[in-house]
Write an enzyme that holds these catalytic residues in place. Structure first.
Site, PDB file in Angstrom:
ATOM      1  N   LYS A  67      -5.707  -0.354 -11.243  1.00 38.06           N
ATOM      2  CA  LYS A  67      -5.070  -1.529 -10.658  1.00 38.06           C
ATOM      3  C   LYS A  67      -6.169  -2.400 -10.078  1.00 38.06           C
ATOM      4  CE  LYS A  67      -2.864  -1.591  -6.644  1.00 38.06           C
ATOM      5  NZ  LYS A  67      -1.799  -1.433  -5.626  1.00 38.06           N
ATOM      6  N   ASN A 160       9.003  -4.018  16.747  1.00 31.06           N
ATOM      7  CA  ASN A 160       7.964  -4.841  16.131  1.00 31.06           C
ATOM      8  C   ASN A 160       7.279  -5.662  17.213  1.00 31.06           C
ATOM      9  OD1 ASN A 160       6.723  -5.710  13.529  1.00 31.06           O
ATOM     10  ND2 ASN A 160       7.443  -7.724  14.170  1.00 31.06           N
ATOM     11  N   SER A 199      -0.411  -3.390   9.973  1.00 30.05           N
ATOM     12  CA  SER A 199      -1.814  -3.545   9.555  1.00 30.05           C
ATOM     13  C   SER A 199      -2.722  -3.440  10.776  1.00 30.05           C
ATOM     14  CB  SER A 199      -2.007  -4.892   8.855  1.00 30.05           C
ATOM     15  OG  SER A 199      -1.597  -5.959   9.697  1.00 30.05           O
ATOM     16  N   MET A 219       2.227   4.520   6.991  1.00 31.46           N
ATOM     17  CA  MET A 219       1.990   3.900   5.689  1.00 31.46           C
ATOM     18  C   MET A 219       1.081   2.676   5.734  1.00 31.46           C
ATOM     19  SD  MET A 219       3.709   6.029   3.960  1.00 31.46           S
ATOM     20  CE  MET A 219       3.510   5.270   2.360  1.00 31.46           C
ATOM     21  N   ASP A 222      -4.995   2.002   5.398  1.00 30.77           N
ATOM     22  CA  ASP A 222      -5.613   2.207   4.085  1.00 30.77           C
ATOM     23  C   ASP A 222      -7.031   1.658   4.026  1.00 30.77           C
ATOM     24  OD1 ASP A 222      -5.088  -0.479   4.235  1.00 30.77           O
ATOM     25  OD2 ASP A 222      -3.918  -0.604   2.389  1.00 30.77           O
ATOM     26  N   LYS A 226      -8.714   0.871  10.440  1.00 28.43           N
ATOM     27  CA  LYS A 226      -7.302   0.704  10.764  1.00 28.43           C
ATOM     28  C   LYS A 226      -6.777   1.937  11.497  1.00 28.43           C
ATOM     29  CE  LYS A 226      -5.327  -2.509   7.361  1.00 28.43           C
ATOM     30  NZ  LYS A 226      -4.303  -2.636   6.294  1.00 28.43           N
ATOM     31  N   GLY A 292       0.097   8.166   4.324  1.00 25.50           N
ATOM     32  CA  GLY A 292       0.174   7.534   3.012  1.00 25.50           C
ATOM     33  C   GLY A 292      -0.928   6.511   2.839  1.00 25.50           C
TER      34      GLY A 292
END
Length: 321
Positions: A67, A160, A199, A219, A222, A226, A292
């Protein structure tokens, strides 16, 4: 080469298709018949964009490819298109010839949501009733829809940084005829399952916000630096991941491992639970956590499923390349 454009993905890929593809490739990874290639991710020095490649080879599903894509932070404001842009390329593992090109934007959202829902299916308590969401961005809606199909949930709660975004989660809850409640982070202790999808580079929640017996799917982490949750939660939980090497370097466990609070040997592959070589959850009071990180094999597995369905439905085009 078979081409499936981005505009056709929504009419092809269902949530069960994405779930099955991701579950199968996680199992193949743990069995040692599928592996990811090293990730390349670079700042290109233009438009503040990050661009890179994720790829791998699944010797069971026979998917080979990559990808290509990344994050253009000004796309939405400047051009009215989403900031994440990607395309998946599949190759014939027997000949090396390019076999397919598949739009990767919606695919990425669905495969990421499928990964968390696979973890929920295999690690959450069977009697889980309250679904908790930390984060309400674009990806959160995909996450919630997938998650609500794994158990007989009775309520959705959410938090949130920007509360004005929470109605989007309430809309998804309403699709499943479930009530929604906005809560403080302290109120997240009511949840039996929690998905964090932010994020953030600074921890948002920790062990104090999670009750015993909860399953958490982290999740959003990445990238090196982070962090969504405090290291005390990583230490307290039994941690599973898609790929241990990514988890300890750029996933949620990177901080606990670098601080010596958790070792690489303390982190387990979700695929091992799927295969039955790891017991998974061992008690109703155990906190389980899925890190994840997102691996290239997820993209390839879902892309291969899309191509198969597209050909059967006569969607897309075959090009002599």
């Amino acid at each position: 080469m078979y081409i499936v454009p981005e505009s056709a993905i929504a009419d092809i890929l269902t949530r069960p298709d994405a779930f099955n593809a991701v579950e199968q490739v996680f199992a193949a990874m743990s069995a040692g018949v599928a592996y990811n290639f090293p990730v390349i991710r670079e700042a290109i020095g233009h438009e503040e964009a990050l661009y890179g490649f994720k790829g791998g080879f699944d010797g069971k599903g026979m998917s080979l490819g990559l990808k290509a894509g990344g994050y253009w932070p000004h796309n939405l404001e400047k051009r009215g298109i989403i900031n994440h842009q990607s395309t998946v390329f599949l190759f014939d593992p027997d000949t090396g010839k390019v076999a397919a090109m598949v739009g990767g934007n919606l695919l990425t959202a669905l495969r990421t949501a499928a990964a968390s829902s696979v973890s929920i299916k295999h690690l959450a308590r069977k009697d889980s009733k309250v679904m908790g969401m930390i984060g309400a961005g674009h990806q959160a809606k995909f996450q919630l829809r997938h998650a609500l199909e794994t158990h007989s949930f009775e309520k959705v709660i959410g938090w949130n940084y920007h509360p004005e975004m929470l109605p989007s989660l309430a809309e998804v809850a309403a699709e499943f005829d479930l009530p929604f409640e906005a809560v403080t982070l302290e109120g997240m202790t009511e949840a039996d399952v929690v998905i964090s999808m932010t994020s953030s580079f600074n921890p948002i929640f920790g062990a104090a916000h999670i009750s015993d017996g909860t399953h958490i799917a982290c999740m959003g982490t990445d990238t090196i630096g982070k962090q969504e949750c405090e290291t005390d939660l990583i230490v307290k939980a039994t941690v599973f991941t898609d790929e241990v090497a990514q988890s300890v370097t750029l996933g949620e466990t990177q901080h606990a491992v670098s601080a010596g609070l958790k070792s690489r040997d303390d982190i387990f592959e979700l695929g091992a639970v799927i295969n039955g070589t790891h017991a998974g959850r061992t008690s109703d009071r155990e906190i389980t956590l899925f890190d994840g990180t997102g691996v290239g094999l997820q993209d390839l597995a879902v892309a291969a499923s899309i191509v198969e369905i597209a050909k059967a439905k006569g969607i897309g085009m075959d090009v002599d390349f």
